[in-house]
Design a protein around this motif. Sequence first.
Motif, PDB file in Angstrom:
ATOM      1  N   ILE A 133       4.369   1.450   2.486  1.00 51.73           N
ATOM      2  CA  ILE A 133       2.924   1.415   2.277  1.00 51.73           C
ATOM      3  C   ILE A 133       2.336   2.799   2.510  1.00 51.73           C
ATOM      4  N   ALA A 134       2.748   3.452   3.589  1.00 45.78           N
ATOM      5  CA  ALA A 134       2.280   4.808   3.896  1.00 45.78           C
ATOM      6  C   ALA A 134       3.395   5.578   4.566  1.00 45.78           C
ATOM      7  N   GLY A 135       3.345   6.917   4.449  1.00 52.36           N
ATOM      8  CA  GLY A 135       4.384   7.765   5.022  1.00 52.36           C
ATOM      9  C   GLY A 135       5.558   7.896   4.078  1.00 52.36           C
ATOM     10  N   THR A 136       6.730   8.116   4.643  1.00 50.20           N
ATOM     11  CA  THR A 136       7.939   8.309   3.843  1.00 50.20           C
ATOM     12  C   THR A 136       9.099   7.587   4.510  1.00 50.20           C
ATOM     13  N   THR A 162      11.711   8.005  -0.189  1.00 48.40           N
ATOM     14  CA  THR A 162      10.686   7.213  -0.867  1.00 48.40           C
ATOM     15  C   THR A 162       9.330   7.451  -0.206  1.00 48.40           C
ATOM     16  N   LYS A 163       8.387   7.967  -0.995  1.00 52.17           N
ATOM     17  CA  LYS A 163       7.066   8.297  -0.473  1.00 52.17           C
ATOM     18  C   LYS A 163       6.137   7.108  -0.608  1.00 52.17           C
ATOM     19  N   GLY A 164       5.313   6.886   0.412  1.00 50.07           N
ATOM     20  CA  GLY A 164       4.418   5.743   0.454  1.00 50.07           C
ATOM     21  C   GLY A 164       3.280   5.809  -0.541  1.00 50.07           C
ATOM     22  N   SER A 165       2.646   4.674  -0.731  1.00 54.20           N
ATOM     23  CA  SER A 165       1.615   4.526  -1.758  1.00 54.20           C
ATOM     24  C   SER A 165       0.230   4.956  -1.285  1.00 54.20           C
ATOM     25  N   GLY A 194      -7.126   0.144  -2.830  1.00 58.43           N
ATOM     26  CA  GLY A 194      -6.628  -1.209  -3.018  1.00 58.43           C
ATOM     27  C   GLY A 194      -5.245  -1.116  -3.651  1.00 58.43           C
ATOM     28  N   ILE A 195      -4.218  -1.534  -2.920  1.00 60.31           N
ATOM     29  CA  ILE A 195      -2.842  -1.315  -3.369  1.00 60.31           C
ATOM     30  C   ILE A 195      -2.185  -2.672  -3.646  1.00 60.31           C
ATOM     31  N   PRO A 203      -1.123 -12.092  -1.437  1.00 56.79           N
ATOM     32  CA  PRO A 203       0.099 -11.857  -0.670  1.00 56.79           C
ATOM     33  C   PRO A 203       0.870 -10.636  -1.168  1.00 56.79           C
ATOM     34  N   GLY A 204       1.187  -9.740  -0.221  1.00 59.77           N
ATOM     35  CA  GLY A 204       1.910  -8.513  -0.545  1.00 59.77           C
ATOM     36  C   GLY A 204       1.016  -7.322  -0.782  1.00 59.77           C
ATOM     37  N   ASP A 205      -0.288  -7.562  -1.004  1.00 62.84           N
ATOM     38  CA  ASP A 205      -1.220  -6.468  -1.271  1.00 62.84           C
ATOM     39  C   ASP A 205      -1.723  -5.836   0.025  1.00 62.84           C
ATOM     40  N   VAL A 206      -2.303  -4.632  -0.127  1.00 65.01           N
ATOM     41  CA  VAL A 206      -2.840  -3.886   1.009  1.00 65.01           C
ATOM     42  C   VAL A 206      -4.226  -3.351   0.634  1.00 65.01           C
TER      43      VAL A 206
END
Length: 292
Positions: A166-169, A173-176, A145-146, A94-97
């Motif tokens: 998760i992605a983008g900005t 704050t820049k995404g992972s 794997g994030i 849960p919470g992972d991507v």
Amino acid sequence: MEANTKQVSAVLSPPAPHMVGDGFRVHNFFPSGYKIKMSPFFLLDYNAKIGFSARNEPRGVGVHPHRGFETVTIAYHGAVAHHDSAGNSGVIYPGDVQWMTAARGILHKEFHEAEYSKKGGDFQMVQLWVNLPAKDKMSPPKYQGIKHEDIAKHILSDDGDAIEVIAGTYQDTKGSASTFSPINVYNARLNKGGKAEFSFPATYNTGLVIIEGRIQVNDAEVAETDQFVHFKNEGTEIKIEALEDSVVLILSGEPINEPIAQYGPFLMNTAEEIQQAISDYNQGKFGYLEEE
């Protein structure tokens, strides 16, 4: 409503579910459920929260190929184990991507993680297919794997309201995750009364999935758990307010204005490229992966 508001096109209820393998009970919001513009997001399978009974043999989807796009799996409840023919493997909790770039071709399999399977319990996931620009479709496969604790977070309030980028900005704050075209993927985690504002170019295709809770959008429409909010391609600003504790998945991206040819697990630009993908797959050019 302000002139620069990105207005809601529709609040969509989940289409009838279907099974993917024996482990994923999904509502396909697009492309089959609703004919809406969401490029570069080609597909959204939403596994609404469901309880799976305990089982020793994990449920899931066996070995299958992909080419020409990325699969993005976001976990909310339950756990999934991934293996692919590029040698990548991992478990998302849960919470992972899990962000897999199939690109020129990969085989992968996805099963409920063994310990989760033995215990059973709630299961809730989103899987996206993110199209790749033509110039990137035959790039090497990769895997991101994030973990939840590593996702960039933008804190909105002292009450714990936050945007997980998760992605983008989001603002500063820049995404992972790294992406091939401009994409924003966020989780907004808001307590009751929590508010968040977003700004996306008018041309970006944008939608929200209400994972949990109930929200009001732009001081007007209300959206409930499991619904999808689709926006018009005009205006830039979106406001949401949580009417109860809520989790909202936000998707917005620059359209890829190129032809699409899709056949099963292949997403290319022309029919000839689809034929080539089938031929390459049949010749074993996607690598090898054991079923179990």
